[in-house]
Write an enzyme that holds these catalytic residues in place. Sequence first.
Site, mmCIF file in Angstrom:
data_model
loop_
_atom_site.group_PDB
_atom_site.id
_atom_site.type_symbol
_atom_site.label_atom_id
_atom_site.label_comp_id
_atom_site.label_asym_id
_atom_site.label_seq_id
_atom_site.Cartn_x
_atom_site.Cartn_y
_atom_site.Cartn_z
ATOM 1 N N LYS A 1 1.623 -1.832 46.233
ATOM 2 C CA LYS A 1 1.622 -0.774 45.229
ATOM 3 C C LYS A 1 2.431 -1.202 44.011
ATOM 4 O O LYS A 1 3.579 -1.619 44.143
ATOM 5 C CB LYS A 1 2.190 0.513 45.821
ATOM 6 C CG LYS A 1 1.428 0.996 47.059
ATOM 7 C CD LYS A 1 2.032 2.245 47.655
ATOM 8 C CE LYS A 1 3.434 2.031 48.168
ATOM 9 N NZ LYS A 1 3.944 3.182 48.955
ATOM 10 N N THR B 1 7.327 12.107 40.773
ATOM 11 C CA THR B 1 6.905 10.956 41.581
ATOM 12 C C THR B 1 7.358 11.072 43.029
ATOM 13 O O THR B 1 7.111 10.169 43.828
ATOM 14 C CB THR B 1 7.464 9.656 40.992
ATOM 15 O OG1 THR B 1 8.903 9.754 40.929
ATOM 16 C CG2 THR B 1 6.925 9.400 39.586
ATOM 17 N N GLY C 1 7.347 11.631 46.715
ATOM 18 C CA GLY C 1 6.319 11.737 47.741
ATOM 19 C C GLY C 1 5.041 10.990 47.452
ATOM 20 O O GLY C 1 4.057 11.145 48.179
ATOM 21 N N THR C 2 5.022 10.155 46.417
ATOM 22 C CA THR C 2 3.788 9.429 46.093
ATOM 23 C C THR C 2 3.388 8.477 47.215
ATOM 24 O O THR C 2 2.215 8.398 47.588
ATOM 25 C CB THR C 2 3.945 8.630 44.778
ATOM 26 O OG1 THR C 2 5.158 7.858 44.840
ATOM 27 C CG2 THR C 2 4.019 9.562 43.578
ATOM 28 N N GLY C 3 4.357 7.744 47.777
ATOM 29 C CA GLY C 3 4.031 6.797 48.844
ATOM 30 C C GLY C 3 3.561 7.495 50.112
ATOM 31 O O GLY C 3 2.607 7.045 50.760
ATOM 32 N N CYS C 4 4.228 8.599 50.462
ATOM 33 C CA CYS C 4 3.817 9.366 51.639
ATOM 34 C C CYS C 4 2.403 9.905 51.453
ATOM 35 O O CYS C 4 1.562 9.815 52.355
ATOM 36 C CB CYS C 4 4.770 10.534 51.865
ATOM 37 S SG CYS C 4 6.505 10.079 52.039
#
Length: 266
Positions: free
Chosen positions: A177, A209, A211-214
């Site tokens: 990412k 931003t 919680g974007t990865g979750c």
Amino acid sequence: MTATPPIALTIAGSDSGGGAGIQADLKTFQAFGCFGTSAITAITVQNTLGVSGVHSIPVDTVQAQIRAVADDLPPAACKTGMLATSELVRAVAESIRVNRLPNFVLDPVMVASSGDRLLDEDAQRTIVEHLLPLAALVTPNLDEAALLVGFPVDDPEAMRRAAVRLVELGAKAALLKGGHLRSEELVDLLWDGREWREWRRPRLDTRSTHGTGCTLSAGIAAGLAHGRPLDRAVEDALDFVQRAMQSAPGLGAGHGPLNHLVPGPA
């Protein structure tokens, strides 16, 4: 009649602020038309400003949660998020093997958006040794990738080398990412050991931003639960995160949550 939704399982920590972790994963599963189940690994005390406390759930309780779901509500895909300790990483890896959980998406959560560390340093090697070989996909950001592969990852060329290395270490595929790239254009790279896929998009000027990865890893797991090819699952999830950021509600004084109410993929 209403079609029976596929089941997805998230094994992750609880975010009291509601923007990341279990809360983000379940919201995303719902948006993608999946029935969401969970095994909570830790309770965090956090909001958009940061993490002020972490309480790990006993390992046997985490394993019991996973077993209870697998026995009665077998998931078509699963994902992991915050695992905190080496002992928990080993236990979750064992549970994934013993319960034969398919389509495992590994989100190697190590540092929160606020900069707070969410993983013991000695757990990094445990992730590489025990979880990575089970993963259908691993989804690190640049900082997490550097910790996993042992060299700096700060440009697209290094991202490619890191993706190749992660697959060599056992993952079936790696999605690097590019949110932390120092550029106006973001690059996300997918390597499945045979082919590259690349997505480029402009950087959004936003503080929302958290919680974007979750959300991204949960969206990918949901796509896999529906039986979609990996590249389609990744593309759908990237699109969902972009739209959720663009329409974020602007809550909180720090890194705010996304808008998980945007429509999921058709």
